[in-house]
Design a protein around this motif. Structure first.
Motif, PDB file in Angstrom:
ATOM      1  N   GLN A  84       0.738  -1.165   0.053  1.00 50.31           N
ATOM      2  CA  GLN A  84      -0.115   0.012  -0.164  1.00 50.31           C
ATOM      3  C   GLN A  84       0.745   1.198  -0.052  1.00 50.31           C
ATOM      4  OE1 GLN A  84      -3.759  -0.011  -0.302  1.00 50.31           O
ATOM      5  NE2 GLN A  84      -2.745  -1.928  -0.996  1.00 50.31           N
ATOM      6  N   TYR A  85       2.008   1.087   0.010  1.00 48.47           N
ATOM      7  CA  TYR A  85       3.066   2.130  -0.238  1.00 48.47           C
ATOM      8  C   TYR A  85       3.448   2.297  -1.497  1.00 48.47           C
ATOM      9  CZ  TYR A  85       2.450   2.430   4.825  1.00 48.47           C
ATOM     10  OH  TYR A  85       1.814   2.385   6.128  1.00 48.47           O
ATOM     11  N   CYS A  86       4.321   1.392  -2.039  1.00 47.77           N
ATOM     12  CA  CYS A  86       4.779   1.508  -3.457  1.00 47.77           C
ATOM     13  C   CYS A  86       3.866   1.048  -4.271  1.00 47.77           C
ATOM     14  CB  CYS A  86       6.090   0.760  -3.525  1.00 47.77           C
ATOM     15  SG  CYS A  86       5.994  -0.994  -3.324  1.00 47.77           S
ATOM     16  N   GLU A  94       6.567 -12.642   0.243  1.00 48.06           N
ATOM     17  CA  GLU A  94       7.207 -11.145  -0.049  1.00 48.06           C
ATOM     18  C   GLU A  94       6.455 -10.129   0.786  1.00 48.06           C
ATOM     19  OE1 GLU A  94       8.114 -10.836  -4.087  1.00 48.06           O
ATOM     20  OE2 GLU A  94       9.786 -12.420  -4.143  1.00 48.06           O
ATOM     21  N   LEU A  95       5.536 -10.322   1.180  1.00 50.00           N
ATOM     22  CA  LEU A  95       4.337  -9.448   1.847  1.00 50.00           C
ATOM     23  C   LEU A  95       4.642  -9.466   3.430  1.00 50.00           C
ATOM     24  CD1 LEU A  95       1.485  -9.591  -0.606  1.00 50.00           C
ATOM     25  CD2 LEU A  95       3.417  -7.712  -0.446  1.00 50.00           C
ATOM     26  N   ASN A  96       4.415  -8.313   3.924  1.00 52.61           N
ATOM     27  CA  ASN A  96       4.342  -8.042   5.375  1.00 52.61           C
ATOM     28  C   ASN A  96       3.097  -7.332   5.675  1.00 52.61           C
ATOM     29  OD1 ASN A  96       5.337  -7.853   8.021  1.00 52.61           O
ATOM     30  ND2 ASN A  96       7.325  -7.059   7.560  1.00 52.61           N
ATOM     31  N   TYR A  97       2.718  -7.364   7.146  1.00 51.89           N
ATOM     32  CA  TYR A  97       1.778  -6.251   7.439  1.00 51.89           C
ATOM     33  C   TYR A  97       2.389  -5.442   8.240  1.00 51.89           C
ATOM     34  CZ  TYR A  97      -0.807  -8.367  11.370  1.00 51.89           C
ATOM     35  OH  TYR A  97      -1.398  -8.955  12.529  1.00 51.89           O
ATOM     36  N   ASP A  98       1.835  -4.262   8.053  1.00 53.06           N
ATOM     37  CA  ASP A  98       2.211  -2.802   8.586  1.00 53.06           C
ATOM     38  C   ASP A  98       1.219  -2.145   9.411  1.00 53.06           C
ATOM     39  OD1 ASP A  98       4.347  -0.591   8.811  1.00 53.06           O
ATOM     40  OD2 ASP A  98       2.638   0.452   7.868  1.00 53.06           O
ATOM     41  N   HIS A  99       1.739  -1.691  10.615  1.00 55.84           N
ATOM     42  CA  HIS A  99       0.787  -0.915  11.265  1.00 55.84           C
ATOM     43  C   HIS A  99       0.846   0.469  10.868  1.00 55.84           C
ATOM     44  CE1 HIS A  99       0.871  -4.426  14.119  1.00 55.84           C
ATOM     45  NE2 HIS A  99      -0.093  -3.789  14.886  1.00 55.84           N
ATOM     46  N   VAL A 100      -0.267   0.900  10.520  1.00 57.70           N
ATOM     47  CA  VAL A 100      -0.140   2.272   9.666  1.00 57.70           C
ATOM     48  C   VAL A 100       0.383   3.361  11.002  1.00 57.70           C
ATOM     49  CG1 VAL A 100      -1.285   4.358   8.857  1.00 57.70           C
ATOM     50  CG2 VAL A 100      -1.953   2.010   8.017  1.00 57.70           C
ATOM     51  N   VAL A 101      -0.383   3.330  12.038  1.00 52.76           N
ATOM     52  CA  VAL A 101       0.089   4.035  13.206  1.00 52.76           C
ATOM     53  C   VAL A 101       0.748   2.961  14.166  1.00 52.76           C
ATOM     54  CG1 VAL A 101      -0.558   5.311  15.405  1.00 52.76           C
ATOM     55  CG2 VAL A 101      -1.822   5.543  13.248  1.00 52.76           C
ATOM     56  N   PRO A 102       2.224   3.170  14.339  1.00 49.07           N
ATOM     57  CA  PRO A 102       2.936   1.992  14.959  1.00 49.07           C
ATOM     58  C   PRO A 102       2.230   1.576  16.351  1.00 49.07           C
ATOM     59  CG  PRO A 102       4.416   3.971  14.200  1.00 49.07           C
ATOM     60  CD  PRO A 102       3.008   4.279  14.073  1.00 49.07           C
ATOM     61  N   ARG A 103       2.383   0.438  16.869  1.00 53.75           N
ATOM     62  CA  ARG A 103       2.073  -0.072  18.069  1.00 53.75           C
ATOM     63  C   ARG A 103       2.406   1.068  19.048  1.00 53.75           C
ATOM     64  NH1 ARG A 103       2.423  -6.286  17.886  1.00 53.75           N
ATOM     65  NH2 ARG A 103       4.313  -5.563  16.560  1.00 53.75           N
ATOM     66  N   LYS A 104       3.905   1.406  19.158  1.00 51.98           N
ATOM     67  CA  LYS A 104       4.213   2.312  20.130  1.00 51.98           C
ATOM     68  C   LYS A 104       3.901   3.532  20.273  1.00 51.98           C
ATOM     69  CE  LYS A 104       8.380   4.374  18.269  1.00 51.98           C
ATOM     70  NZ  LYS A 104       9.757   4.558  18.383  1.00 51.98           N
ATOM     71  N   HIS A 105       2.922   3.914  19.310  1.00 57.22           N
ATOM     72  CA  HIS A 105       2.174   5.168  19.263  1.00 57.22           C
ATOM     73  C   HIS A 105       0.618   4.883  19.542  1.00 57.22           C
ATOM     74  CE1 HIS A 105       5.561   7.382  18.240  1.00 57.22           C
ATOM     75  NE2 HIS A 105       5.874   6.760  16.748  1.00 57.22           N
ATOM     76  N   GLY A 106       0.346   4.037  19.871  1.00 52.93           N
ATOM     77  CA  GLY A 106      -1.025   3.251  20.227  1.00 52.93           C
ATOM     78  C   GLY A 106      -1.628   2.743  19.136  1.00 52.93           C
ATOM     79  N   GLY A 107      -1.175   2.422  17.883  1.00 53.40           N
ATOM     80  CA  GLY A 107      -1.920   2.085  16.934  1.00 53.40           C
ATOM     81  C   GLY A 107      -2.301   0.671  17.220  1.00 53.40           C
ATOM     82  N   ARG A 108      -3.732   0.267  16.765  1.00 51.68           N
ATOM     83  CA  ARG A 108      -4.224  -0.963  17.143  1.00 51.68           C
ATOM     84  C   ARG A 108      -3.970  -1.894  15.810  1.00 51.68           C
ATOM     85  NH1 ARG A 108      -9.710  -1.792  17.797  1.00 51.68           N
ATOM     86  NH2 ARG A 108     -10.094  -0.481  16.080  1.00 51.68           N
ATOM     87  N   VAL A 115      -2.056  -2.271   6.990  1.00 50.05           N
ATOM     88  CA  VAL A 115      -2.115  -2.457   5.286  1.00 50.05           C
ATOM     89  C   VAL A 115      -1.126  -3.566   5.061  1.00 50.05           C
ATOM     90  CG1 VAL A 115      -3.034  -0.130   5.112  1.00 50.05           C
ATOM     91  CG2 VAL A 115      -0.564  -0.522   5.225  1.00 50.05           C
ATOM     92  N   THR A 116      -1.163  -4.073   3.749  1.00 50.60           N
ATOM     93  CA  THR A 116      -0.112  -4.866   3.331  1.00 50.60           C
ATOM     94  C   THR A 116       1.077  -4.142   2.807  1.00 50.60           C
ATOM     95  OG1 THR A 116      -1.968  -6.044   2.359  1.00 50.60           O
ATOM     96  CG2 THR A 116       0.102  -6.197   1.333  1.00 50.60           C
ATOM     97  N   SER A 117       2.138  -4.558   3.002  1.00 47.59           N
ATOM     98  CA  SER A 117       3.433  -3.831   2.951  1.00 47.59           C
ATOM     99  C   SER A 117       4.600  -4.709   2.484  1.00 47.59           C
ATOM    100  CB  SER A 117       3.835  -2.964   4.119  1.00 47.59           C
ATOM    101  OG  SER A 117       5.395  -2.740   4.047  1.00 47.59           O
TER     102      SER A 117
END
Ligand code: ZN
Length: 171
Positions: A84-86, A94-108, A115-117
């Motif tokens: 979802q970025y490139c 070859e895919l990973n899943y990404d926390h848009v708002v990182p967990r350390k910033h409270g992202g759920r 998103v797929t990354s």
């Protein structure tokens, strides 16, 4: 004799695999229309019909049944296996899943924040928000109502009859 029938949603996405007996009942109840038939004929004293290979529901299934389970594979399916970025389309490993708002910033860990990354984009972003990393999301993640691709995915474990092929997306 081929025992299974592919059941499609009203919008032609594979929904599930049912027995042909069940398909005949649904057809008799006027719940489905028959799109493809096998050669086999079933006879009863009153009717003689060819067994259905592919049927389509006439009405949408109740939304309660359409709740899509949150999982890594379903996130990839929602995003069409594209980072979802490139925007590149990749295979699962070859895919990973990404926390848009990182967990350390409270992202759920939820549909709206995952998103797929691809790995390179994931590394570049690190534990920053897209804004902090100067990266743009291709679309805002949402909870999907239906997942035709993920459903089709399960057909890899099922014997797909040639009559089903036009209706099943496997890649
Ligand atoms: Zn990427």
């Amino acid at each position: 004799m081929y025992r299974r029938t592919l059941l499609l949603t009203p919008w032609m996405a594979p929904h599930k695999v049912i027995t042909w007996e069940r398909a005949v009942v649904l057809w008799y109840l006027d719940k489905v229309e028959v799109l493809e038939e096998y050669e086999d004929v079933v006879r009863s004293p009153s009717i003689s019909i060819r067994t259905p290979a592919v049927v389509r529901l006439k009405k949408a299934i109740r939304s309660a049944k359409q709740v899509v389970r949150f999982s890594r594979m379903n996130v990839f399916a929602r995003d069409d296996f594209r980072c979802q970025y490139c925007g590149e389309r990749k295979i699962t490993r070859e895919l990973n899943y990404d926390h848009v708002v990182p967990r350390k910033h409270g992202g759920r860990t939820a549909w709206e924040n995952i998103v797929t990354s691809c790995y390179p984009c994931n590394d570049r972003k690190g534990s920053r928000t897209p804004e902090q990393a100067g990266m743009k999301l291709r679309k805002q993640p949402i909870r999907p109502r239906v997942l035709p691709i993920a459903v089709a995915f399960r057909f890899r474990d099922v014997d797909v009859h040639s009559l089903w092929e036009p209706y099943v997306m496997t890649s």
